[in-house]
Design an enzyme around this catalytic site. Sequence first.
Site, mmCIF file in Angstrom:
data_model
loop_
_atom_site.group_PDB
_atom_site.id
_atom_site.type_symbol
_atom_site.label_atom_id
_atom_site.label_comp_id
_atom_site.label_asym_id
_atom_site.label_seq_id
_atom_site.Cartn_x
_atom_site.Cartn_y
_atom_site.Cartn_z
ATOM 1 N N ASP A 62 0.804 -1.237 0.000
ATOM 2 C CA ASP A 62 0.000 0.000 0.000
ATOM 3 C C ASP A 62 0.831 1.279 0.000
ATOM 4 O O ASP A 62 1.943 1.326 0.515
ATOM 5 C CB ASP A 62 -1.016 0.021 1.157
ATOM 6 N N GLU A 89 -0.679 -2.355 5.128
ATOM 7 C CA GLU A 89 0.272 -2.334 6.250
ATOM 8 C C GLU A 89 0.193 -0.995 6.961
ATOM 9 O O GLU A 89 0.318 -0.915 8.181
ATOM 10 C CB GLU A 89 1.699 -2.592 5.748
ATOM 11 N N GLU A 90 -0.014 0.067 6.190
ATOM 12 C CA GLU A 90 0.046 1.416 6.771
ATOM 13 C C GLU A 90 -1.046 1.675 7.801
ATOM 14 O O GLU A 90 -0.920 2.572 8.620
ATOM 15 C CB GLU A 90 -0.019 2.483 5.659
ATOM 16 N N HIS A 143 7.146 8.603 4.821
ATOM 17 C CA HIS A 143 5.825 9.240 4.942
ATOM 18 C C HIS A 143 5.851 10.732 4.605
ATOM 19 O O HIS A 143 4.829 11.402 4.725
ATOM 20 C CB HIS A 143 5.196 9.016 6.337
HETATM 21 ZN ZN LIG Z 1 4.985 3.386 6.366
HETATM 22 ZN ZN LIG Z 2 6.425 0.831 5.335
#
Ligand SMILES: [Zn+2]
Ligand SMILES: [Zn+2]
Length: 440
Positions: free
Chosen positions: A107, A174-175, A410
């Site tokens: 993702d 996962e995020e 991020h």
């Molecule tokens: Zn991340």
């Molecule tokens: Zn990551």
Amino acid sequence: MSKKSILLSGATGLLLSISAQAHDAAENMDDLTRAIAVDYEERLEDLYTHFHANPELSFVENKTAARMAEELRALGYDVTEGVGGTGVVAVLKNGDGPTVMMRADMDGLPVKENTGLAHASKAVQKDRNGNEFPVMHACGHDVHITSMVGSAKAMQDIKHEWSGTLVLIVQPAEEIIAGAKAMIEDGLFTRFPKPDYVIGFHVWSGLTPGKIIIEPGTVMSSSDSVYITIKGVGAHGASPHQGLDPIMIGSSIVMNLQTIITRNVAPLKPGIITVGTFHAGTKNNIIPHEAKLGLTVRSDDPETREKLLEGIKRVTNNTAKALGVPEDLMPVIEHAPNRTPPTINDPEVTAIVRGVFEEEMGDHLMRRPRDGMGAEDFAYLMAPETGVKGVYFSVGGSISEDPSQAPSHHSPEFNVSPKPSISVGTEAMVRGAVALFNQD
Ligand SMILES: [Zn+2]
Ligand SMILES: [Zn+2]
């Protein structure tokens, strides 16, 4: 067109190209580094550029999953789509032996890319709740999935070097720390061959390109989100005795929560309770009827995690009681479902995989103490209750001379150097898996 085919165009080029093709695939383990380098130039670089330019949000990684399924199917894997939402499982059976799982998360994040790269993402997408966001691969998961395609090819090419069952998983979300759990709940360990071992890696922008860090024990922290609703009784700000002030109660709770870390947890055990949100009130002379707190809780071991979560309940309820909150107005404590245990590398599995890295990729290995309490839902795949042992390692992909100055994960400027991270990530995953298959 790949760089290589541009270089080799023309009549002589055609011949060279044909002869190069014959030797493209890895023939044995000694040939692996070269073969992965060729695969990178011919295929993986373009694939990475494609994934980077087309990121998708958690649980709506539909095109990414479809492309991964197509790539893995083309490599001869038995592919199942739609596992735990958008997850993909690809199986390669290759005789008797253990089952090894490789995991890549896929993702992107709701971030507007600002790298200025030619293949920068311009994507905008609705998340699963229907809210639209710009999207960016701002954590490097495009490196992970591209590398998985590289590993899938190499494992197929060197089939005679190992024996057992290989399971590749392309994990969603996962995020938001939800995808690994979703895949497990959808039968990852029951509908497909259950792994004895699981391996995975994360690329890091703050680590020298091509360097590997692999350590036993806790490598990522646990993460829990806790919400506390403090109920009060609204009143005029000038008549506090007629109400019950949730801001005062909330403030005491915030302060008292910190005593859990300093008084209840052993000094050498890390732990964090951060109150990141505190919402209450509308006007300076009104005592509101409610206050809401949002917490993130981190730890490195299950015992400390339990102590912190229990401590939050104890301190919240007893602080409220001490300040005169009646039984029917006690605070409501909610533990959000997107949570993860700590990621703890199995010492034996780590020793086997690290051992082969030392032998075959010694120049890449480095040691560095952990410097944060990030979390990762890879933890679910090797949590004690699964019976699966695993190892999760780091691969450097910094674009900066001084990796400590690289744009952080991020952020809109996040960027990693794909060539060393994909090539080294692929080689490490393949060598690690083969070592696990071939234990005596
Ligand atoms: Zn991340
Ligand atoms: Zn990551």
